[in-house]
Motif scaffolding. Structure first.
Motif, PDB file in Angstrom:
ATOM      1  N   HIS A 142       8.841   1.588  -2.022  1.00 31.65           N
ATOM      2  CA  HIS A 142       8.383   0.280  -1.557  1.00 31.65           C
ATOM      3  C   HIS A 142       8.406  -0.965  -2.033  1.00 31.65           C
ATOM      4  O   HIS A 142       8.652  -0.928  -3.541  1.00 31.65           O
ATOM      5  N   THR A 143       8.557  -2.047  -1.495  1.00 32.54           N
ATOM      6  CA  THR A 143       8.861  -3.316  -2.090  1.00 32.54           C
ATOM      7  C   THR A 143       7.548  -4.321  -1.932  1.00 32.54           C
ATOM      8  O   THR A 143       7.081  -4.276  -1.049  1.00 32.54           O
ATOM      9  N   TYR A 144       7.412  -5.149  -3.198  1.00 32.12           N
ATOM     10  CA  TYR A 144       6.467  -6.202  -3.069  1.00 32.12           C
ATOM     11  C   TYR A 144       6.888  -7.029  -3.747  1.00 32.12           C
ATOM     12  O   TYR A 144       7.898  -6.880  -4.711  1.00 32.12           O
ATOM     13  N   ASP A 145       6.246  -8.272  -3.946  1.00 29.26           N
ATOM     14  CA  ASP A 145       6.562  -9.552  -4.683  1.00 29.26           C
ATOM     15  C   ASP A 145       5.925  -9.305  -5.769  1.00 29.26           C
ATOM     16  O   ASP A 145       4.820  -8.541  -5.960  1.00 29.26           O
ATOM     17  N   LYS A 146       6.524  -9.707  -6.775  1.00 29.20           N
ATOM     18  CA  LYS A 146       6.091  -9.616  -8.321  1.00 29.20           C
ATOM     19  C   LYS A 146       4.658 -10.346  -8.244  1.00 29.20           C
ATOM     20  O   LYS A 146       3.778  -9.702  -9.029  1.00 29.20           O
ATOM     21  N   ALA A 147       4.406 -11.172  -7.541  1.00 31.34           N
ATOM     22  CA  ALA A 147       3.025 -12.079  -7.714  1.00 31.34           C
ATOM     23  C   ALA A 147       2.029 -11.079  -6.745  1.00 31.34           C
ATOM     24  O   ALA A 147       0.987 -10.979  -7.148  1.00 31.34           O
ATOM     25  N   GLY A 148       2.580 -10.372  -5.845  1.00 31.84           N
ATOM     26  CA  GLY A 148       1.441  -9.564  -5.087  1.00 31.84           C
ATOM     27  C   GLY A 148       1.251  -8.344  -5.937  1.00 31.84           C
ATOM     28  O   GLY A 148      -0.015  -7.941  -5.989  1.00 31.84           O
ATOM     29  N   LEU A 149       2.376  -7.772  -6.662  1.00 27.64           N
ATOM     30  CA  LEU A 149       1.990  -6.568  -7.318  1.00 27.64           C
ATOM     31  C   LEU A 149       0.969  -7.117  -8.495  1.00 27.64           C
ATOM     32  O   LEU A 149      -0.186  -6.368  -8.851  1.00 27.64           O
ATOM     33  N   ALA A 150       1.142  -8.255  -9.177  1.00 31.93           N
ATOM     34  CA  ALA A 150       0.164  -8.633 -10.194  1.00 31.93           C
ATOM     35  C   ALA A 150      -1.055  -8.923  -9.756  1.00 31.93           C
ATOM     36  O   ALA A 150      -1.988  -8.556 -10.424  1.00 31.93           O
ATOM     37  N   GLN A 151      -1.282  -9.498  -8.453  1.00 37.93           N
ATOM     38  CA  GLN A 151      -2.537  -9.656  -7.722  1.00 37.93           C
ATOM     39  C   GLN A 151      -3.245  -8.339  -7.594  1.00 37.93           C
ATOM     40  O   GLN A 151      -4.584  -8.159  -8.107  1.00 37.93           O
ATOM     41  N   LEU A 152      -2.572  -7.234  -7.342  1.00 37.15           N
ATOM     42  CA  LEU A 152      -3.091  -5.943  -7.105  1.00 37.15           C
ATOM     43  C   LEU A 152      -3.777  -5.497  -8.401  1.00 37.15           C
ATOM     44  O   LEU A 152      -4.821  -4.844  -8.436  1.00 37.15           O
ATOM     45  N   LEU A 153      -2.733  -5.652  -9.509  1.00 35.67           N
ATOM     46  CA  LEU A 153      -3.135  -4.772 -10.995  1.00 35.67           C
ATOM     47  C   LEU A 153      -4.258  -5.731 -11.573  1.00 35.67           C
ATOM     48  O   LEU A 153      -5.107  -5.022 -12.026  1.00 35.67           O
ATOM     49  N   ASN A 154      -4.183  -7.058 -11.384  1.00 33.37           N
ATOM     50  CA  ASN A 154      -5.405  -7.787 -11.759  1.00 33.37           C
ATOM     51  C   ASN A 154      -6.771  -7.415 -11.224  1.00 33.37           C
ATOM     52  O   ASN A 154      -7.796  -7.478 -11.746  1.00 33.37           O
ATOM     53  N   ASN A 155      -6.518  -6.911  -9.908  1.00 31.25           N
ATOM     54  CA  ASN A 155      -8.028  -6.384  -9.289  1.00 31.25           C
ATOM     55  C   ASN A 155      -8.055  -5.058  -9.549  1.00 31.25           C
ATOM     56  O   ASN A 155      -9.221  -4.719  -8.892  1.00 31.25           O
ATOM     57  N   ARG A 156      -7.671  -4.410 -10.485  1.00 26.89           N
ATOM     58  CA  ARG A 156      -7.698  -3.078 -10.479  1.00 26.89           C
ATOM     59  C   ARG A 156      -7.390  -2.167  -9.452  1.00 26.89           C
ATOM     60  O   ARG A 156      -8.139  -1.000  -9.225  1.00 26.89           O
ATOM     61  N   LYS A 157      -6.489  -2.622  -8.686  1.00 30.10           N
ATOM     62  CA  LYS A 157      -6.028  -2.000  -7.428  1.00 30.10           C
ATOM     63  C   LYS A 157      -4.731  -1.067  -7.694  1.00 30.10           C
ATOM     64  O   LYS A 157      -3.979  -1.678  -7.997  1.00 30.10           O
ATOM     65  N   TYR A 158      -4.796   0.294  -7.865  1.00 26.32           N
ATOM     66  CA  TYR A 158      -3.567   0.912  -8.183  1.00 26.32           C
ATOM     67  C   TYR A 158      -2.969   1.703  -7.014  1.00 26.32           C
ATOM     68  O   TYR A 158      -2.079   2.670  -7.501  1.00 26.32           O
ATOM     69  N   ASN A 159      -3.429   1.649  -5.775  1.00 24.25           N
ATOM     70  CA  ASN A 159      -2.757   2.265  -4.553  1.00 24.25           C
ATOM     71  C   ASN A 159      -1.817   1.425  -4.012  1.00 24.25           C
ATOM     72  O   ASN A 159      -1.898   0.263  -3.861  1.00 24.25           O
ATOM     73  N   CYS A 160      -0.561   2.082  -3.945  1.00 26.47           N
ATOM     74  CA  CYS A 160       0.545   1.140  -3.121  1.00 26.47           C
ATOM     75  C   CYS A 160       0.077   0.846  -1.650  1.00 26.47           C
ATOM     76  O   CYS A 160      -0.649   1.522  -1.032  1.00 26.47           O
ATOM     77  N   PRO A 161       0.270  -0.492  -1.385  1.00 27.78           N
ATOM     78  CA  PRO A 161      -0.547  -1.185  -0.574  1.00 27.78           C
ATOM     79  C   PRO A 161       0.151  -0.635   1.018  1.00 27.78           C
ATOM     80  O   PRO A 161      -0.197  -1.219   2.034  1.00 27.78           O
ATOM     81  N   ILE A 162       1.314  -0.028   1.127  1.00 31.59           N
ATOM     82  CA  ILE A 162       1.825   0.342   2.069  1.00 31.59           C
ATOM     83  C   ILE A 162       1.001   1.422   2.848  1.00 31.59           C
ATOM     84  O   ILE A 162       0.672   2.697   2.239  1.00 31.59           O
ATOM     85  N   PRO A 163       0.539   1.225   4.132  1.00 33.62           N
ATOM     86  CA  PRO A 163      -0.411   2.506   4.708  1.00 33.62           C
ATOM     87  C   PRO A 163       0.353   3.867   4.766  1.00 33.62           C
ATOM     88  O   PRO A 163       1.564   3.888   4.877  1.00 33.62           O
ATOM     89  N   GLY A 164      -0.416   4.771   4.354  1.00 32.48           N
ATOM     90  CA  GLY A 164       0.211   6.241   4.275  1.00 32.48           C
ATOM     91  C   GLY A 164       1.020   6.694   3.135  1.00 32.48           C
ATOM     92  O   GLY A 164       1.268   7.897   2.679  1.00 32.48           O
ATOM     93  N   CYS A 165       1.318   5.672   2.030  1.00 27.51           N
ATOM     94  CA  CYS A 165       1.891   6.094   1.043  1.00 27.51           C
ATOM     95  C   CYS A 165       0.918   6.851   0.170  1.00 27.51           C
ATOM     96  O   CYS A 165      -0.178   6.378  -0.328  1.00 27.51           O
TER      97      CYS A 165
END
Length: 291
Positions: free
Chosen positions: A215-238
């Motif tokens: 799956h593909t994310y923007d680098k800024a979006g991935l950084a946002q997830l990791l900064n918020n300690r969210k480690y699940n892929c944001p794509i539903p069902g992944c």
């Protein structure tokens, strides 16, 4: 690895060469991935229901366009199969180097304990022999995926608009294996939704592709997830629940898709502006002279 350096440079030099070769695995594959992306773009442009095919059929004699397109499609599929074979060869090479590295480490330990200082074995010959064995073992395995069924070949056929059969089920590798049960016909248009980051909702600027779940994310979006300690892929069902920066690589294909979308939007904008100018001229759009 060069024969002179590995045969006479001692175990330490051979170990360093092995480590470098293993670390460069992604670099070896990058050129093949870039060629594959370019080939897919060409396939999308030359699909049988595309604009180029339409023009060719309209301008050429009966059967000429079909023969040309069929021949070109076969060549593109041959390129994809060749890319798949090269990917396999890189894997065989890297795995053979890993085996040789283990041999080198064991020999270094044995020489240190016994105080030996003999010339190193011919590691290049060892790599060649091990590659032959690995190639034979894997390609003889009934579960081995033939080049024509490799993901690169399947993606190319999808880009050509062909209906690709379902992939055979396989054990989960940490990605979204539910996608294996889908029968896909490639969509030739770049859906704007697919060009936006699933996290930020904005058009991709620095897209990165997850090597685990694809799956593909923007680098800024991935950084946002990791900064918020969210480690699940944001794509539903992944099923990927361990997101990390080490899992991603630059998504060259998405970069080209976004660039192509922006060019198309700009071209459509210019076309509308020209049509508006023509409409104004058609309405007499200039000046009214009062006498």
């Amino acid at each position: 690895m060069a024969r002179g350096r590995t045969s006479h440079g001692g175990g330490g030099g051979a170990l360093l060469a092995c480590n470098r070769a293993i670390e460069r695995q992604d670099d070896y594959k990058k050129n093949i991935k870039t060629l594959h992306i370019r080939t897919k773009q060409l396939a999308e442009a030359l699909r049988s229901d595309g604009r180029i095919a339409e023009v060719l059929n309209a301008e050429s004699e009966d059967g000429v366009a079909d023969n040309f397109l069929s021949s070109t499609h076969n060549r593109l599929k041959a390129i994809a199969e060749g890319n798949a074979k090269r990917m396999y060869e890189i894997e065989y090479f890297v795995d053979s180097v890993k085996e040789v590295r283990t041999e080198v480490e064991n020999e270094n330990q044995g020489d240190a304990e016994e105080g030996n200082n003999n010339d190193a074995p011919d590691y290049e010959r060892s790599i060649h022999d091990i590659m032959d064995r690995i190639r034979h073992e894997r390609e003889s395995d009934p579960s081995h995926v033939a080049p024509e069924d490799h993901d690169l070949s399947r993606e190319l056929r999808e880009a050509l608009g062909e209906k690709v059969p379902k992939k055979k089920s396989r054990p989960s590798r940490g990605g979204d294996d539910d996608e294996d049960d889908l029968e896909i016909v490639h969509n030739r248009t770049d859906d704007i939704t697919s060009l936006k980051c699933p996290v930020t909702g904005l058009l991709f600027e620095n897209p990165v592709r997850n090597k685990v779940c694809s799956h593909t994310y923007d680098k800024a979006g991935l950084a946002q997830l990791l900064n918020n300690r969210k480690y699940n892929c944001p794509i539903p069902g992944c099923s990927n629940k361990s997101l990390s920066l080490s899992q991603v690589e630059e998504d060259e294909e998405m970069i080209l898709k976004v660039k192509r979308y922006k060019v198309r939007v700009e071209a459509e904008k210019r076309k509308r502006e020209l049509e508006d100018d023509d409409d104004m001229e058609g309405e007499g759009g200039g000046f009214t002279v009062l006498e």
